[in-house]
Motif scaffolding. Structure first.
Motif, PDB file in Angstrom:
ATOM      1  N   ARG A1052       0.990  -1.149   0.017  1.00  0.00           N
ATOM      2  CA  ARG A1052       0.006  -0.013  -0.152  1.00  0.00           C
ATOM      3  C   ARG A1052       0.878   1.257   0.080  1.00  0.00           C
ATOM      4  NH1 ARG A1052      -2.982  -2.946   3.774  1.00  0.00           N
ATOM      5  NH2 ARG A1052      -2.261  -1.378   5.647  1.00  0.00           N
ATOM      6  N   PHE A1053       1.874   1.297   0.841  1.00  0.00           N
ATOM      7  CA  PHE A1053       2.969   2.406   0.761  1.00  0.00           C
ATOM      8  C   PHE A1053       3.482   2.566  -0.412  1.00  0.00           C
ATOM      9  CE2 PHE A1053       7.279   4.252   1.875  1.00  0.00           C
ATOM     10  CZ  PHE A1053       6.682   5.516   2.284  1.00  0.00           C
ATOM     11  N   LYS A1054       3.899   1.434  -1.401  1.00  0.00           N
ATOM     12  CA  LYS A1054       4.564   1.752  -2.537  1.00  0.00           C
ATOM     13  C   LYS A1054       3.737   2.252  -3.636  1.00  0.00           C
ATOM     14  CE  LYS A1054       7.984  -1.886  -2.410  1.00  0.00           C
ATOM     15  NZ  LYS A1054       8.619  -3.295  -3.098  1.00  0.00           N
ATOM     16  N   THR A1055       2.399   1.811  -3.478  1.00  0.00           N
ATOM     17  CA  THR A1055       1.255   2.494  -4.467  1.00  0.00           C
ATOM     18  C   THR A1055       1.185   4.060  -4.093  1.00  0.00           C
ATOM     19  OG1 THR A1055      -0.389   1.405  -2.929  1.00  0.00           O
ATOM     20  CG2 THR A1055       0.139   0.290  -4.855  1.00  0.00           C
ATOM     21  N   ASP A1056       0.949   4.343  -2.884  1.00  0.00           N
ATOM     22  CA  ASP A1056       0.737   5.476  -2.335  1.00  0.00           C
ATOM     23  C   ASP A1056       2.016   6.377  -2.769  1.00  0.00           C
ATOM     24  OD1 ASP A1056      -1.579   5.154  -1.370  1.00  0.00           O
ATOM     25  OD2 ASP A1056      -0.966   4.514   0.686  1.00  0.00           O
ATOM     26  N   LEU A1057       3.191   5.856  -2.785  1.00  0.00           N
ATOM     27  CA  LEU A1057       4.372   6.567  -2.941  1.00  0.00           C
ATOM     28  C   LEU A1057       4.514   6.868  -4.542  1.00  0.00           C
ATOM     29  CD1 LEU A1057       7.022   7.635  -1.784  1.00  0.00           C
ATOM     30  CD2 LEU A1057       8.096   5.384  -2.123  1.00  0.00           C
ATOM     31  N   ASN A1059       1.941   7.272  -6.563  1.00  0.00           N
ATOM     32  CA  ASN A1059       1.057   8.189  -6.815  1.00  0.00           C
ATOM     33  C   ASN A1059       1.633   9.420  -6.332  1.00  0.00           C
ATOM     34  OD1 ASN A1059      -0.945   6.465  -7.534  1.00  0.00           O
ATOM     35  ND2 ASN A1059      -1.705   5.943  -5.737  1.00  0.00           N
ATOM     36  N   CYS A1060       2.514   9.392  -5.151  1.00  0.00           N
ATOM     37  CA  CYS A1060       2.940  10.823  -4.646  1.00  0.00           C
ATOM     38  C   CYS A1060       4.108  11.290  -5.640  1.00  0.00           C
ATOM     39  CB  CYS A1060       3.276  10.584  -3.527  1.00  0.00           C
ATOM     40  SG  CYS A1060       4.056  12.232  -2.386  1.00  0.00           S
ATOM     41  N   VAL A1061       4.836  10.327  -6.273  1.00  0.00           N
ATOM     42  CA  VAL A1061       5.795  10.698  -7.336  1.00  0.00           C
ATOM     43  C   VAL A1061       5.227  11.401  -8.543  1.00  0.00           C
ATOM     44  CG1 VAL A1061       7.546   9.596  -8.869  1.00  0.00           C
ATOM     45  CG2 VAL A1061       7.653   8.959  -6.276  1.00  0.00           C
ATOM     46  N   LEU A1070       3.163  17.804  -3.834  1.00  0.00           N
ATOM     47  CA  LEU A1070       4.204  16.496  -3.266  1.00  0.00           C
ATOM     48  C   LEU A1070       4.157  16.770  -1.841  1.00  0.00           C
ATOM     49  CD1 LEU A1070       6.360  14.679  -4.262  1.00  0.00           C
ATOM     50  CD2 LEU A1070       7.900  16.186  -4.541  1.00  0.00           C
ATOM     51  N   LYS A1071       4.180  18.098  -1.387  1.00  0.00           N
ATOM     52  CA  LYS A1071       4.272  18.265   0.096  1.00  0.00           C
ATOM     53  C   LYS A1071       3.194  17.617   0.949  1.00  0.00           C
ATOM     54  CE  LYS A1071       5.853  21.780   3.275  1.00  0.00           C
ATOM     55  NZ  LYS A1071       6.297  23.221   3.373  1.00  0.00           N
ATOM     56  N   GLU A1072       2.067  17.935   0.181  1.00  0.00           N
ATOM     57  CA  GLU A1072       0.972  17.511   1.129  1.00  0.00           C
ATOM     58  C   GLU A1072       0.898  16.100   0.890  1.00  0.00           C
ATOM     59  OE1 GLU A1072      -2.360  19.359  -1.114  1.00  0.00           O
ATOM     60  OE2 GLU A1072      -1.814  21.584   0.012  1.00  0.00           O
ATOM     61  N   GLY A1073       1.207  15.437  -0.129  1.00  0.00           N
ATOM     62  CA  GLY A1073       1.128  14.057  -0.380  1.00  0.00           C
ATOM     63  C   GLY A1073       2.039  13.285   0.705  1.00  0.00           C
ATOM     64  N   ILE A1074       3.360  14.044   0.772  1.00  0.00           N
ATOM     65  CA  ILE A1074       4.269  13.183   1.684  1.00  0.00           C
ATOM     66  C   ILE A1074       3.882  13.392   3.050  1.00  0.00           C
ATOM     67  CG2 ILE A1074       6.592  13.601   2.833  1.00  0.00           C
ATOM     68  CD1 ILE A1074       7.419  14.465  -0.242  1.00  0.00           C
ATOM     69  N   ARG A1075       2.934  14.447   3.432  1.00  0.00           N
ATOM     70  CA  ARG A1075       2.465  14.652   4.983  1.00  0.00           C
ATOM     71  C   ARG A1075       1.370  13.750   5.024  1.00  0.00           C
ATOM     72  NH1 ARG A1075       1.867  21.419   5.328  1.00  0.00           N
ATOM     73  NH2 ARG A1075       4.054  21.657   5.768  1.00  0.00           N
ATOM     74  N   GLU A1076       0.490  13.501   4.134  1.00  0.00           N
ATOM     75  CA  GLU A1076      -0.456  12.417   4.197  1.00  0.00           C
ATOM     76  C   GLU A1076       0.000  11.103   4.548  1.00  0.00           C
ATOM     77  OE1 GLU A1076      -2.814  12.567   0.826  1.00  0.00           O
ATOM     78  OE2 GLU A1076      -3.912  14.626   1.436  1.00  0.00           O
ATOM     79  N   LEU A1077       1.279  10.835   3.766  1.00  0.00           N
ATOM     80  CA  LEU A1077       2.023   9.573   3.720  1.00  0.00           C
ATOM     81  C   LEU A1077       2.554   9.309   5.238  1.00  0.00           C
ATOM     82  CD1 LEU A1077       3.911   9.177   0.266  1.00  0.00           C
ATOM     83  CD2 LEU A1077       1.985   7.623   1.041  1.00  0.00           C
TER      84      LEU A1077
END
Length: 1249
Positions: A1052-1057, A1059-1061, A1070-1077
């Motif tokens: 799940r982390f890889k898929t979210d990562l 998507n964030c890339v 990108l910053k908001e996505g990393i914060r969500e992660l």
């Protein structure tokens, strides 16, 4: 005669083979045969009186009681001759009235006897082949008639008289039912058998012309005057409990337990099954007894049926079934009631029914119970207790208790008490018991069975085995006097065992034949044994070797005894002598006078010797042994005496025999004084009981106590309810009674008023009646006065008439007297004139006579003168003749005197000769009858002599053959002795090898036990390891689950990562996505274990786990201890609560009483009404108005309520405390529980350290 006297005191046993073996003497005393005597037994007082059998009797065959219950007839065989002895029962002791032993007809034995209704005649039936029926006038020993009852040699079972007729006799047998009548000096048959002949087993007279007969096929026939009137069939009824069982169980059961057949023959098995089925379906009616309402009959094994007369003309119906109960102490209870009824009789009042069975048992039944309980099945009861039903093989006594142990071929061991004459314990087994021995304490018994030797505890209600010894067919066993050892015989070897350790201390070998008797010396250092090989050995138990021996091969020894000082041995055997042995030599031999001694016992004082014979008699003699016939002989048993024993105080002698009887004798000296005990030591009262039985009984007692307390509480509650109900009812009844009393009072007042009115009316009526009566009385008085006056006048007139009549009668009497006197005077004058005439005539006649006399005298003178001359001449002639005649007369007188004397003497001689002729005629008749009987005897004796000569020749031939065989056998014996010696030499090294092998086996058994222990330890370790393995498997599954969860999280982390890339070109997204992660995964990652755990952490985990397991074990122990402490506290608190509840109940009762008292006072003062009007509670005015004692009582109520409230709070607090501790115990993890996760341990691991 001997100084020692033995008196029979009590006997346990019954001889069931004697015909008519049970009869009532009166309502409480019965008579039955036991041993070689008849016993009078009192049912309530339990005493026995003996009627001994005849001397040299070989056993009783039949009994008969006279209808007057005055005489008892006993059929015996004395010295192979039949004898009938008649006793008079009314005399104390019973006396022999007549003995019938000489018979003028051939007879071997009398199988049945019967008295006539007036007891003057006796009828007896002989057995086959003669089968004669004899009819006697027994008091004069006169044979009235003899008839042959059967020609075909069938057995005859029973003979009886008609109860109302001296001349009619009935007999029954196999195919025989005959009625005979005595007429003109002969017995004539009055009936004729019709139809197929039956096997008639029994019969009974119901009336003077009706006979009920039973057969072996379950049929009952009623004959009236010899003709069949009624018949019925009886079916074999099963016990209700057996109906529900399987058919296989029925097939396995049988009436008699036969030994297993050696040959597996199918036809014989089928035949046995067919016979068993036939017996089961067709019950044998072996006994019938009549009573006033009908009759009782046996209906197969263990069943008796009661029949009553119906309202029909000649019918009977079955009224009741009575069964023999099952005995649960036997080896097979289902077979214990399968006993054939041999005889039955009713008491004179018909209140009890007594039966005897083929297993030597006596049962009794109370007839009144049939009327009380009609629906339930009825059962017999033992008359006293179960008896031995076969030969008794073992006997022993103990020191500390008055107990006797016996064993028998009926597979039972029984413990008797010779003081109370009761049976204390008994138990039956699967095998036959051959020998028995009691421990001196009376707490243990040793019994030898066919398969093993058993040592058993005598418990309070059971005989329980606790050790078996592998001694097969032990025919003799005995405890030592100290009880620490016991000897057991196996064939020709005597094994010595320890009573405490059960080790085989020693084996005594030396006998070549079977050992028949073993006895210990007083100090237990020596053992004496004798056997069939003619050897008597004295063994030393210290060395295990023979100290002395006495071998006489021509004698087979059966019993041995030892003097108290252990110096002299007494032995008896087959050579008909009593031997006194000392130091391997025979001191003296006392002859037994044509009898074989089978047992011997010596008293503990050494002054008395008792022997038992093969004839069943007991002999008592004094020590030193007499050479001549100086002993007392007593009739005891009907079979050879097997064992004898004397008590330690020499007070009682006990004997047993093959007839299954145990006889207790009281020992006296010649003056009749009992032998006193040297030391008065009381018998022990202790008994054994197992711990489990004790615990069960205590548990049952506790349960019963709790049940009693519960019942008490329930009863109290019920009583309270009843009191309340009764109080309400009492109130209702009092109200009803008050109302009724008031109504009755009103009625009473009304009745009083009516009474007063009626009294006034009655007084008025009475006054009127009195007036009427006074008037009537006056009228009657006036009328009666007038009548009296008239009657008085009549009386005066009659009186005057009577005076006149009297005067007239006096005149008439005077006239009559005057006429009488005149008549007398006239008659006197008439007769005087006649007398004067007669006197004148007489004077004239006298004158004529005088003249005639003068003339006569003159003529007389002339004639005299003429005659004188002639007379002188004739005188001279006749004087000569007279002289001659006188001489001849004198001569003839002498001759006549002589002839008279001769005549008188001849007359006397003629009378004497006629008397002699008459006596000689009588003697001639008697002698002719004697000659006839003697000629018959001579013919019979000649036949016997011929037969005996033939038998003697045969026996001589057999003796010659046996001598030849004996010589050959002696040769064989010499050869075999030589071979036996060689074999013994060969056996000794083998025995050494066997001992070595036994030691090796013991060592191997020890190693095997060690291996077993090691295996057990290893199994425990394996179970612990398996438990640990299961725990690690569970943890591994958890870790694998965690790993799968981590992999899913990483995906799940890889898929979210990924998507964030995609927002790498847009920095804000990108910053908001990393914060969500970070917010999404970093917090969860803190709770997830790291997959790669290094080895140091794993070691720390295992160390902490072990530490926690140790802590858990210690905590468990603490929990157990605390739970025990808390349990004790809980019990104490419960007890306190129970006491407090009781106090509360008492206080409640007092409160109720005070409230009722207050209520009564308030009702008395009339305060209830005021309270209702004012609306104030009842307690306020009561406090104001009641005096000081009631105020104090109300304060007590408040105190009790306060105390109750406090107790409730305390109980609540204790319950909360108990619940908290239980929860704490429940929260603590068990040893097999799951340990906390690694993260929690790592986070909190520092705290416990």
């Amino acid at each position: 005669m001997s100084v020692i006297v033995a008196q029979s005191l009590h006997i346990f046993g019954l001889r069931s083979r004697v015909a008519n073996n049970v009869c009532y003497f009166d309502e409480q005393i019965i008579i039955y045969p036991s041993g070689n005597s008849c016993v009078k037994y009192h049912l309530e007082q339990k005493w026995q009186k003996f009627i001994p059998g005849s001397e040299k009797s070989q056993g009783m065959l039949a009994l008969a009681m006279s209808p007057s219950r005055r005489y008892l007839a006993i059929s015996e065989t004395v010295q192979e001759k039949p004898t009938i002895t008649i006793y008079e029962l009314s005399s104390v002791p019973c006396k022999k009235r007549k003995v019938l032993s000489v018979f003028d007809f051939p007879v071997q034995e009398f199988v049945s006897l019967a008295f006539s209704p007036d007891s003057k005649y006796l009828v007896a039936q002989t057995g086959p082949p003669e089968s004669n029926l004899a009819y006697w006038m027994w008091e004069k020993q006169r044979t009235m008639a003899i008839v042959k009852a059967d020609i075909q040699n069938n057995p005859v079972y029973q003979v009886s008289f008609n109860p109302q007729d001296n001349t009619q006799v009935c007999i029954t047998g196999n195919g025989i039912f005959k009625l005979f009548r005595y007429t003109e000096g002969t017995l004539k048959q009055t009936n004729f058998q019709r139809g197929e002949p039956q096997n008639y087993l029994s019969h009974a007279w119901l009336t003077e012309d009706k006979v009920m007969v039973g057969t072996d096929t379950g049929k009952l026939f009623l004959f009236e005057s010899g003709d069949l009137r009624w018949e019925t069939s009886i079916e074999c009824k099963e016990r209700p409990s057996e109906v529900e069982k399987d058919e296989l169980a029925h097939e396995s059961e049988s009436l008699i337990e036969f030994p297993t057949a050696s040959s597996p023959d199918l036809s014989s098995e089928m035949l046995c099954e067919a016979v068993g089925q036939q017996q089961a379906s067709l019950p044998q009616i072996s006994a019938i007894a009549a009573y006033s309402k009908g009759f009782a009959c046996s209906a197969g094994p263990g069943v008796v049926l009661l029949f009553e007369k119906t309202e029909e003309k000649e019918g009977y119906r079955e009224n009741r079934e009575i069964r023999i109960p099952q005995d649960q102490r036997t080896s097979d209870p289902n077979q214990s009631d399968k006993q054939d009824v041999m005889c039955m009789c009713f008491s004179p009042s018909e209140e009890t029914l007594l039966i005897s069975t083929n297993k030597n048992q006596l049962y009794i039944f109370t007839m009144s119970s049939t009327e009380i309980i009609k629906g339930e099945p009825a059962h017999f009861e033992y008359l006293n207790f179960p008896l031995h039903s076969a030969a008794i093989t073992g006997l022993d006594i103990c020191i500390r208790k008055p107990l006797v142990a016996t064993c028998s071929l009926d597979r039972s061991v029984r413990i008797w008490n010779y003081e109370t004459n009761t049976l204390d314990l008994y138990k039956e087994y699967q095998e036959e018991a051959y020998a028995v021995s009691l421990h001196p304490t009376g707490l243990y018994v040793l019994a030898g069975f066919s398969d093993k030797l058993r040592l058993m505890n005598l418990l309070i209600d059971d005989i329980r085995t606790f050790k078996d010894f592998t001694v097969r067919g032990c025919r003799e066993c005995t405890f030592s006097n100290g009880g620490h050892l016991f000897a057991a015989v196996n064939g020709n070897v005597i094994h010595i065992y320890s009573t405490t350790s059960f080790e085989n201390v020693n084996n005594l070998k030396g006998h070549n034949g079977k050992v028949r008797s073993v006895i210990w010396s007083a100090d237990d250092n020596k053992l004496i044994s004798c056997g069939t090989d003619g050897a008597v050995y004295e063994w030393s138990l210290l060395t295990g070797k023979r100290e002395s021996e006495c071998v006489l091969k021509s004698c087979s020894y059966s019993g041995v005894a030892i003097s108290p000082d252990a110096k002299i041995i007494f032995a008896v055997g087959s050579d008909q002598t009593l031997k006194e042995i000392s130091d391997s030599s025979i001191l003296c031999e006392v002859p037994t006078f044509d009898v074989t001694y089978t047992a011997i016992v010596v008293s503990h004082s050494g002054r008395m010797v008792f022997t038992g014979t093969s004839m069943g008699t007991i002999r008592s003699m004094k020590y030193p042994l007499p050479v001549h016939k100086e002993f007392n002989e007593y009739q005891a048993h009907a079979g050879p005496v097997t064992k004898m024993s004397i008590t330690c105080d020499d007070q009682f002698l006990l004997t047993v025999s093959e007839d299954g009887c145990l006889l207790i004798w009281k020992v006296y000296d010649k003056e009749g004084r009992g032998l006193k005990r040297e030391k008065e030591v009381g018998y022990a009262d202790e008994v054994l009981i197992t711990k489990t039985d004790m615990e069960e009984k205590t548990q049952v007692m506790l349960e019963l106590k709790t049940r009693v307390e519960e019942l008490k509480m329930e009863n109290e509650y019920q009583l309270r309810l009843k009191d309340m109900n009764y109080n309400e009812k009492m109130k209702e009844l009092t109200e009803k009674f008050i109302q009724e009393m008031e109504s009755l009072k009103t009625k009473n007042q009304v009745l009083k008023a009516e009474k007063e009115k009626q009294e006034l009316q009655y007084q008025e009526q009475l006054s009127e009646l009195m007036e009427k009566q006074s008037r009537e009385v006056q009228d009657l008085e006036s009328g009666n006065n007038q009548k009296l006056l008239l009657e008085y006048e009549k009386y005066q007139e009659l009186q005057v008439k009577s005076q006149r009549m009297q005067e007239e009668y006096e005149k008439q009497l005077h006239d009559m007297e005057e006429t009488k006197n005149q008549a007398l005077e006239e008659l006197t004058e008439y007769y005087e004139a006649k007398l004067h005439e007669k006197t004148t005539l007489l004077e004239e006649a006298q004158d004529d006579a005088r003249q005639q006399l003068q003339e006569f005298e003159e003529t007389k003178k002339q004639i005299e003168e003429d005659e004188d001359r002639e007379i002188q001449e004739i005188k001279i002639k006749y004087e000569r003749r007279l002289r001659e005649e006188r001489e001849s007369n004198l001569r003839l007188k002498g001759e006549t005197g002589i002839m008279r004397k001769k005549f008188n003497s001849l007359q006397k001689e003629i009378e004497e000769r006629s008397n002699d002729i008459e006596t000689m005629r009588m003697e001639q008749q008697k002698l002719q009858s004697v000659i006839k009987s003697l000629e018959k005897d001579i013919v019979g004796l000649k036949r016997e002599i011929q037969e005996r000569d033939e038998t003697i020749q045969d026996k001589e031939k057999r003796i010659y053959d046996l001598k030849k065989k004996n010589q050959e056998l002696e040769k064989f014996k010499f050869v075999l002795d030589y071979k036996i010696k060689e074999l013994k030499k060969q056996i000794e090294p083998r025995e050494n090898d066997i001992k070595a092998m036994k030691e090796q086996i013991q060592e191997m058994e020890g190693e095997l036990e060690r291996f077993h222990q090691q295996n057990m330890q290893l199994e425990l370790n394996i179970t612990e390891l398996r438990q640990k393995l299961k725990a690690t498997d569970r943890e591994m599954h958890k870790e694998q689950q965690k790993e799968r969860d981590m992999e899913a999280l990483v995906k799940r982390f890889k898929t979210d990562l990924h998507n964030c890339v995609g927002f790498i070109q847009e920095p804000k997204k990108l910053k908001e996505g990393i914060r969500e992660l970070y917010g999404k995964y970093v917090q969860q990652a803190d709770m997830v274990e790291i997959v790669g755990v290094d080895t140091d952490l794993q070691q720390e985990y295992t160390r902490q786990r072990e530490h926690l397991e140790r802590n858990l074990a210690t905590l468990k122990k603490k929990v157990v201890k605390e739970s025990e402490i808390h349990r004790a506290d809980n019990v104490r608190i419960m007890q306190e609560n129970v006491s407090l509840i009781k106090e509360i109940n008492e206080l409640r009762r007092e409160l109720k009483v005070t409230r009722t008292h207050v209520h009564d006072l308030q009702s008395a003062l009339g305060l209830n009404r005021k309270n209702k009007k004012q609306g104030i509670p009842d307690t306020v005015p009561s406090r104001e108005l009641l005096p000081s004692p009631s105020v104090l009582r109300l304060n007590v109520e408040e105190e009790t309520e306060r105390i109750i409230e406090m107790q409730r709070l305390e109980i609540k607090r204790l319950r909360d405390q108990i619940q908290g501790q239980e929860q704490a115990i429940a929260l603590r993890p068990l040893s097999g529980g799951r340990l906390p996760t690694l993260e929690i341990e790592s986070s909190h691991g520092t705290q416990p350290q």
